[in-house]
Design a protein around this motif. Structure first.
Motif, short mmCIF file in Angstrom:
data_model
loop_
_atom_site.label_atom_id
_atom_site.label_comp_id
_atom_site.label_asym_id
_atom_site.label_seq_id
_atom_site.Cartn_x
_atom_site.Cartn_y
_atom_site.Cartn_z
N LEU A 149 0.83 -1.19 0.00
CA LEU A 149 0.00 0.00 0.00
C LEU A 149 0.87 1.24 0.00
O LEU A 149 2.04 1.19 0.40
N GLU A 150 0.29 2.36 -0.44
CA GLU A 150 1.05 3.61 -0.52
C GLU A 150 0.27 4.75 0.10
O GLU A 150 -0.95 4.84 -0.04
N ALA A 151 0.98 5.64 0.80
CA ALA A 151 0.38 6.83 1.40
C ALA A 151 1.21 8.05 1.01
O ALA A 151 2.44 7.99 1.04
N ALA A 152 0.53 9.13 0.67
CA ALA A 152 1.22 10.35 0.24
C ALA A 152 1.39 11.36 1.36
O ALA A 152 2.11 12.34 1.20
N ASN A 153 0.74 11.13 2.50
CA ASN A 153 0.93 12.01 3.66
C ASN A 153 0.69 11.21 4.93
O ASN A 153 0.23 10.06 4.88
N PHE A 154 1.02 11.81 6.08
CA PHE A 154 0.98 11.05 7.33
C PHE A 154 -0.44 10.68 7.73
O PHE A 154 -0.67 9.60 8.28
N GLN A 155 -1.40 11.54 7.46
CA GLN A 155 -2.78 11.23 7.81
C GLN A 155 -3.28 10.02 7.03
O GLN A 155 -3.96 9.14 7.58
N GLN A 156 -2.93 9.94 5.76
CA GLN A 156 -3.31 8.77 4.96
C GLN A 156 -2.66 7.51 5.51
O GLN A 156 -3.27 6.43 5.52
N LEU A 157 -1.43 7.64 5.97
CA LEU A 157 -0.74 6.50 6.57
C LEU A 157 -1.50 5.99 7.78
O LEU A 157 -1.72 4.78 7.93
N LEU A 158 -1.92 6.90 8.66
CA LEU A 158 -2.68 6.50 9.85
C LEU A 158 -4.00 5.84 9.47
O LEU A 158 -4.42 4.86 10.10
N GLU A 159 -4.65 6.36 8.44
CA GLU A 159 -5.92 5.79 8.00
C GLU A 159 -5.72 4.37 7.47
O GLU A 159 -6.52 3.46 7.74
N LEU A 160 -4.65 4.15 6.71
CA LEU A 160 -4.37 2.82 6.19
C LEU A 160 -4.05 1.83 7.31
O LEU A 160 -4.49 0.68 7.29
N LEU A 161 -3.30 2.28 8.30
CA LEU A 161 -2.96 1.41 9.42
C LEU A 161 -4.21 1.04 10.22
O LEU A 161 -4.35 -0.10 10.67
N ALA A 162 -5.13 2.00 10.37
CA ALA A 162 -6.36 1.72 11.11
C ALA A 162 -7.23 0.71 10.39
O ALA A 162 -7.91 -0.11 11.01
N LYS A 163 -7.20 0.74 9.05
CA LYS A 163 -8.05 -0.13 8.26
C LYS A 163 -7.41 -1.48 7.95
O LYS A 163 -8.09 -2.41 7.53
N ASN A 164 -6.10 -1.58 8.16
CA ASN A 164 -5.38 -2.80 7.79
C ASN A 164 -4.51 -3.27 8.95
O ASN A 164 -3.29 -3.06 8.97
N PRO A 165 -5.12 -3.91 9.95
CA PRO A 165 -4.38 -4.31 11.15
C PRO A 165 -3.31 -5.37 10.90
O PRO A 165 -2.50 -5.64 11.78
N GLN A 166 -3.30 -5.97 9.70
CA GLN A 166 -2.31 -6.99 9.41
C GLN A 166 -0.97 -6.41 8.96
O GLN A 166 0.00 -7.15 8.77
#
Length: 229
Positions: free
Chosen positions: A42-59
């Motif tokens: 997965l890819e994130a362009a900013n830190f907020q997107q990174l946090l959102e991806l981590l919250a949605k993908n606990p694996q």
């Protein structure tokens, strides 16, 4: 459409996130690590997107983090991730090759520090070392980064480890100059709870007041050009 790019829709398989605001660099890293990680990246362009991806993908097991991406001030993103997701390995991938910054990042819990100037094949090797449970630093800088010298960041890192995730979030707010009422509203808790957190933070950081806590936080985690903001 979100700036957050997903290599595939099969998110349940994803093990890693590349967090960097440069699309071409993310693409290069994704290509280089596809064989190493095998699963979708997965890819994130900013830190907020990174946090959102981590919250949605606990694996998720691994994050490759750029220190200067939007929403990440200095080493705050690294420390925040270590508090929120202590089981996730964080590899710093940065254009900053200062030995001091590398040493601080490792003190604050990075599993590796990879300069962006490094050939991609060496980056592959670094990630393999991290996934095997070891830490990694560039060989030509290993001695300098690991030098046994007085480093205030090491002591501060130990104090930060004593904070709970909620206390760390309150500390971030203190560093931004927020009042207890504002922090309570931001975190959706009672003001009395914030007061208890602040008292615990002052004790664990060994500082006398909330202003000093915020100042020390900025001094230790912000880059020099951000400390006056």
């Amino acid at each position: 459409m979100s700036d957050c790019l997903l290599v595939t829709d099969n998110l349940a398989m994803a093990r890693a996130i590349i967090a960097d605001d440069h699309p071409l660099f993310r693409a290069a890293l994704t290509q280089a690590l596809r064989d190493t990680l095998s699963d979708p990246i997965l890819e994130a362009a900013n830190f907020q997107q990174l946090l959102e991806l981590l919250a949605k993908n606990p694996q998720i097991e691994l994050v490759l983090l750029d220190l200067t991406m939007p929403g990440n001030r200095g080493l705050t993103g690294l420390v925040s991730l270590r508090h929120r997701y202590p089981e996730v390995l964080v590899v710093v991938v940065s254009a900053n090759e200062q030995v001091t910054v590398m040493r601080q990042a490792m003190n604050y819990g990075a599993s590796a520090y990879i300069p962006k100037s490094l050939p991609l094949v060496e980056l592959q090797q670094a990630v393999q070392v991290v996934l095997a449970g070891e830490t990694w630093l560039p060989e030509h800088l290993l001695a300098a980064v690991s030098a046994d010298e007085t480093d205030a960041s090491a002591d501060f890192a130990q104090r930060l480890e004593q904070l709970t995730p909620h206390q760390y979030r309150v500390l971030e707010c203190l560093a931004d100059g927020m009042l207890n009422k504002q922090i309570a509203y931001e975190l959706n808790v009672q003001e009395t709870t914030i007061k208890q957190h602040v008292s615990a933070i002052l004790r664990k950081l060994n500082v006398i007041n909330r202003t000093q806590a915020g100042v020390v936080f900025k001094q230790m985690l912000y880059s020099p050009d951000e400390q006056d903001h």
